[in-house]
Design an enzyme around this catalytic site. Structure first.
Site, PDB file in Angstrom:
ATOM      1  N   HIS A 339       0.832  -1.205   0.000  1.00  0.00           N
ATOM      2  CA  HIS A 339       0.000   0.000   0.000  1.00  0.00           C
ATOM      3  C   HIS A 339       0.870   1.259   0.000  1.00  0.00           C
ATOM      4  O   HIS A 339       0.648   2.172  -0.806  1.00  0.00           O
ATOM      5  CB  HIS A 339      -0.905  -0.029   1.237  1.00  0.00           C
ATOM      6  CG  HIS A 339      -1.819   1.146   1.369  1.00  0.00           C
ATOM      7  ND1 HIS A 339      -3.189   1.050   1.205  1.00  0.00           N
ATOM      8  CD2 HIS A 339      -1.586   2.448   1.659  1.00  0.00           C
ATOM      9  CE1 HIS A 339      -3.738   2.233   1.393  1.00  0.00           C
ATOM     10  NE2 HIS A 339      -2.781   3.099   1.672  1.00  0.00           N
ATOM     11  N   GLU A 340       1.855   1.305   0.890  1.00  0.00           N
ATOM     12  CA  GLU A 340       2.689   2.501   0.984  1.00  0.00           C
ATOM     13  C   GLU A 340       3.529   2.695  -0.270  1.00  0.00           C
ATOM     14  O   GLU A 340       3.680   3.816  -0.756  1.00  0.00           O
ATOM     15  CB  GLU A 340       3.584   2.422   2.224  1.00  0.00           C
ATOM     16  CG  GLU A 340       2.837   2.327   3.541  1.00  0.00           C
ATOM     17  CD  GLU A 340       1.774   3.394   3.729  1.00  0.00           C
ATOM     18  OE1 GLU A 340       1.918   4.499   3.166  1.00  0.00           O
ATOM     19  OE2 GLU A 340       0.794   3.123   4.435  1.00  0.00           O
ATOM     20  N   HIS A 343       1.507   4.390  -2.898  1.00  0.00           N
ATOM     21  CA  HIS A 343       1.442   5.850  -2.821  1.00  0.00           C
ATOM     22  C   HIS A 343       2.618   6.473  -3.563  1.00  0.00           C
ATOM     23  O   HIS A 343       2.448   7.431  -4.328  1.00  0.00           O
ATOM     24  CB  HIS A 343       1.453   6.306  -1.362  1.00  0.00           C
ATOM     25  CG  HIS A 343       0.133   6.169  -0.659  1.00  0.00           C
ATOM     26  ND1 HIS A 343      -1.063   6.535  -1.240  1.00  0.00           N
ATOM     27  CD2 HIS A 343      -0.177   5.719   0.594  1.00  0.00           C
ATOM     28  CE1 HIS A 343      -2.055   6.318  -0.385  1.00  0.00           C
ATOM     29  NE2 HIS A 343      -1.547   5.811   0.729  1.00  0.00           N
ATOM     30  N   HIS A 349      -5.875   6.766  -2.387  1.00  0.00           N
ATOM     31  CA  HIS A 349      -6.805   5.823  -1.769  1.00  0.00           C
ATOM     32  C   HIS A 349      -7.994   5.564  -2.676  1.00  0.00           C
ATOM     33  O   HIS A 349      -8.439   6.441  -3.422  1.00  0.00           O
ATOM     34  CB  HIS A 349      -7.301   6.368  -0.432  1.00  0.00           C
ATOM     35  CG  HIS A 349      -6.279   6.272   0.656  1.00  0.00           C
ATOM     36  ND1 HIS A 349      -6.294   7.070   1.766  1.00  0.00           N
ATOM     37  CD2 HIS A 349      -5.191   5.463   0.795  1.00  0.00           C
ATOM     38  CE1 HIS A 349      -5.275   6.756   2.546  1.00  0.00           C
ATOM     39  NE2 HIS A 349      -4.593   5.790   1.970  1.00  0.00           N
TER      40      HIS A 349
END
EC number: 3.4.24.-
Length: 515
Positions: A339-340, A343, A349
């Site tokens: 997830h990170e 980014h 999101h």
């Protein structure tokens, strides 16, 4: 010839099946027990390599809920870069760097036979440990700690008892880039053949992980335990990113075993800022890589599990992220890492209308159990827009290969030692720079990829390669002699721009994202 290992797993009913048990993933209240019985079957003409402890390919047969399954596994040969290194510190603060042997490792990816949507990530170091997805459901497998026993537990994520029901968040408050207009414009364009080839090309994110002092203490200073945990975390991360043609070979680990080299606090934004500055001023001078995670055991405020900058992959200071070693389950922590990193690849999101075909997607702002394994359609579009606008060409640089066990096979669409390129068979090859028959680059090419490369040749001098992105920005043009677009130039400080505010620093401000 590649060896094939056939292991038959006999499912037995354990006397305590259904009762609660403490496993590495936590308290499990329902599980099955299997006893792997290894049967080796080499193909005709194959030769056993005595020096190779872990086979390149393995196959397991067993039952889940009374149904037979066949699990195919292949060693993840992109798990490490050839120059993989580890750093720790002596009691007097002296830096100690080593290059451990990693060619014959024990980490695998796989699939279930006759299940097109199945996946698997398994460590075979000491028994079988990991997860596999079967008929839409995720199962975990790990050895039971019973002396002189080959017993393994198989169970589902929902059977792990939760210690804390409070929702854990990516603490991002705003994940859009500085201006949405370039994104909207990019999303409305039809990709040219060169752009599509740029999107489809394998990306290699040279990945470095720093372990803070709290995490070292959490595992009682056992660097070997932490190392194996990280290997499996990165193995899972690679499994999730592989459908996007992204590979993240691990180039190094640094253990802050004596003390933290920055002030790691419960404030994620503050810690992220310090970590990025340390990476740019210290770590990058010692180890070339593309992206760094700080893996920490600290508990961040506001139920935050991680944080990263947006659209900053390849940036010396901002290509970083924070990840809390939140749960014993490696799959959950790996999902936070994915997830990170997402980014940093320009992905925000997910909104409610985004879809990945599952209950929860990777970029959903809250972590879910079982952890997500798929990106949404929104994430894919944002990632392509990021490639179009920011062109993170550091990810096009191939790392050195570690595969010294098997000879290269030209035409398998995998770049192996001794090959300059591999675009598949001559019938399927879509890379004009590569001779599919020899897996060598054509003698006439000037370049393969880059902002100033077109059909394997440099773009003519004067071709715009980076347009104006703000009032303070200036356009850049290709030189005709390089694939690289010249460094970004801006109006001199003090020139009125951005609503008559003076130009300052000339850098885009990137918004921080928190998981």
């Amino acid at each position: 010839m590649m060896q094939v290992l056939l292991v038959t797993i006999c499912l037995a009913v354990f006397p305590y099946q259904g009762s609660s048990i403490i496993l590495e993933s936590g308290n499990v209240n329902d599980y099955e027990v299997v006893y792997p019985q290894k049967v080796t079957a080499l193909p005709k003409g194959a030769v056993q390599q005595a020096e190779q402890k872990y086979e390149d390919a393995m196959q397991y047969e067993f039952e889940v809920n009374g149904q037979p399954v066949v699990l195919h596994l292949e060693k993840n040969k992109d798990l490490f870069s050839e120059d993989y290194s580890e750093t720790h510190y002596s009691p007097d603060g002296k830096e100690i760097t080593t290059n451990p042997p990693i060619e014959d490792h024990c980490y695998y990816h796989g699939r279930i036979q006759n299940d097109a949507h199945s996946t698997a990530s398994i460590s075979a170091c000491n028994g079988l440990k990991g997860h596999f997805k079967l008929r839409g459901e995720t199962y975990l497998i790990e050895p039971l700690k019973i002396p002189d026993s080959e017993a393994h537990a198989v169970y589902k994520y929902e059977n792990i008892e939760k210690e804390d029901d409070a929702p854990k968040m990516c603490g991002v408050t705003q994940t859009n880039w500085e201006s949405d207009e370039p994104i909207k414009e990019a999303s409305q364009l039809v990709a040219t053949s060169d752009q599509q080839r740029y999107y489809d090309h394998f990306r290699y994110i040279k990945y470095f992980i720093v372990v803070d002092h709290r995490m070292v203490e959490k595992y009682n200073g056992n660097l070997r335990t932490i190392r194996r945990r990280i290997y499996q975390l990165v193995n899972i991360l690679n499994e999730i990113y592989l459908p996007w043609n992204i590979r993240a070979p691990l180039v190094g680990i640094e253990f802050w075993n004596q003390r933290d080299l920055i002030n790691v606090t419960s404030s994620a934004p503050y810690t992220l800022d310090l970590f990025g500055k340390w990476r740019a001023s210290d770590l990058l001078n010692r180890k070339i890589h593309d992206y760094t995670h700080l893996l920490t055991a600290i508990v961040f405020v506001e139920q935050i599990l991680g944080m990263a900058h947006i659209a900053t992959m390849c940036h010396s200071e901002l290509s970083v992220g924070l990840v809390q070693d939140y749960m014993p389950s490696e799959h959950v922590v790996a999902a936070i890492m994915v997830h990170e990193m997402g980014h940093n690849l320009g992905i925000s999101h997910d909104e409610k209308y985004c879809n990945c075909g599952a209950d929860s997607c990777i970029m959903y702002p809250q972590i879910s159990i079982p952890p997500p394994v798929y990106f949404s359609n929104c994430s894919w579009e944002q990632y392509q827009n990021f490639l179009t606008i920011y062109k993170p060409d550091c990810t096009l640089i191939r790392p050195s290969r570690t595969d010294i066990v098997s000879p290269p096979v030209c035409g398998n669409d995998i770049l192996e030692q001794g090959e300059e390129c591999d675009c598949g068979s001559p019938e399927k090859c879509q890379d004009p720079c590569c001779d599919a028959a020899s897996c060598k680059l054509h003698s006439w090419i000037e370049c393969e990829f880059g902002e100033c490369c077109d059909q394997c040749r440099f773009k003519p001098a004067g071709t715009e390669c980076r347009g104006i992105r703000s009032e303070c920005d200036l356009p850049e043009y290709c030189t005709g002699q390089s694939v690289d677009c010249p460094i970004d130039h801006f109006h001199r400080n003090g020139k009125p721009c951005l609503n008559n505010n003076g130009a300052e620093k000339g850098e885009f401000q990137h918004t921080g994202g928190r998981y």
